[in-house]
Scaffold this active site. Structure first.
Site, PDB file in Angstrom:
ATOM      1  N   HIS A  98       0.862  -1.187   0.000  1.00 40.81           N
ATOM      2  CA  HIS A  98       0.000   0.000   0.000  1.00 40.81           C
ATOM      3  C   HIS A  98       0.899   1.238   0.000  1.00 40.81           C
ATOM      4  CE1 HIS A  98      -2.887   3.005   1.259  1.00 40.81           C
ATOM      5  NE2 HIS A  98      -3.843   2.158   0.912  1.00 40.81           N
ATOM      6  N   GLU A 155      -4.064   1.954  -7.201  1.00 41.12           N
ATOM      7  CA  GLU A 155      -4.343   2.923  -6.152  1.00 41.12           C
ATOM      8  C   GLU A 155      -3.611   4.238  -6.430  1.00 41.12           C
ATOM      9  OE1 GLU A 155      -6.315   0.876  -2.745  1.00 41.12           O
ATOM     10  OE2 GLU A 155      -4.521   1.952  -2.127  1.00 41.12           O
TER      11      GLU A 155
END
Ligand code: PGA
Length: 231
Positions: A98, A155
């Site tokens: 992430h 993302e």
């Protein structure tokens, strides 16, 4: 046989919630209706994995996820939570790479590749997060036979936590690039997904990583419901 698209929707609680908050969210689980082709995944902070695991025991459409995993196996790595432990407590999916891990914990493409390897060795599906600038570099760091076993989440940094969700056509383009490299992997989208915008992305992605909007069951539940194919 049905050929409907499969979806994965991940509630990424990040570093939020206390025991009381987790219990309150979980008492609303019966209101979460998960379409037949969809897997809802709850990824709580590590201390609450057991709590969530217990609550979803009899819910086959809801799976347990983790937000991170050690790049190392079982051993003398103080503070690390390894993939064998995650598997042991019922984790089926783990988010790796992430952008917040890359930014605040200085994770490299190689670290992420090692996490992918650890997850796969322990029967956990890695969800590899990428932004456009490093899709290729991240792909190259992952062992060639492992890339196609991942879920990949696009993302875009500018969309995370900002309310500025990415234009759908751009998500479609990037999903194509990801598939050219990784193979026919499911591509998820993450970045300010909400109950109001989720459906737009269901034609160009196979689900979502949901941060802020996953903290409230009602909003998360609307997003999960958006993966129901229109009749
Ligand atoms: P957000 O976070 O939904 O709050 O934008 C998404 C993510 O970071 O995965």
């Amino acid at each position: 046989m049905s050929t409907a698209t499969q979806y994965w929707v991940i509630a990424n609680w990040k570093s939020h919630k206390t025991t009381t908050d987790v219990s309150a969210w979980l008492t609303k689980l019966p209101s979460l209706s998960v379409p037949a082709q969809t897997t809802a995944i709850i990824a709580p902070p590590f201390p609450y994995l057991g709590h969530v695991a217990e609550a979803i025991q009899n819910q086959p459409t809801v799976s347990l996820g983790a937000q991170d995993v050690s790049p190392y196996p079982m051993g003398s790595y103080t503070g690390a939570v390894n993939a064998k432990m995650l598997h042991d407590v019922g984790v089926k999916y783990v988010v790796v790479g992430h952008s917040e891990r890359r930014r605040y914990f200085h994770e490299t493409h190689l670290d992420v590749a090692q996490k992918v390897d650890q997850a796969l060795q322990n029967n956990i599906t890695p969800v590899v997060c990428v932004d456009v600038e490093y899709i290729e570099a991240q792909f190259q760091a992952i062992a060639p036979d492992q890339a196609s076993q991942c879920l990949v989440a696009y993302e875009p940094l500018a969309a995370i936590g900002t309310g500025r969700n990415e234009p759908v056509d751009h998500v479609a383009e990037v999903a194509e690039r990801i598939k050219q490299l990784f193979g026919a992997v499911p591509v998820l989208y993450g970045g300010s997904v909400s109950g109001a915008n989720a459906r737009e992305y269901t034609l160009v992605s196979q689900g979502f990583i949901v941060g802020g909007a996953s903290l409230k069951m009602a909003e998360f539940s609307t997003i999960v419901a958006a993966t129901q194919p229109l009749k």
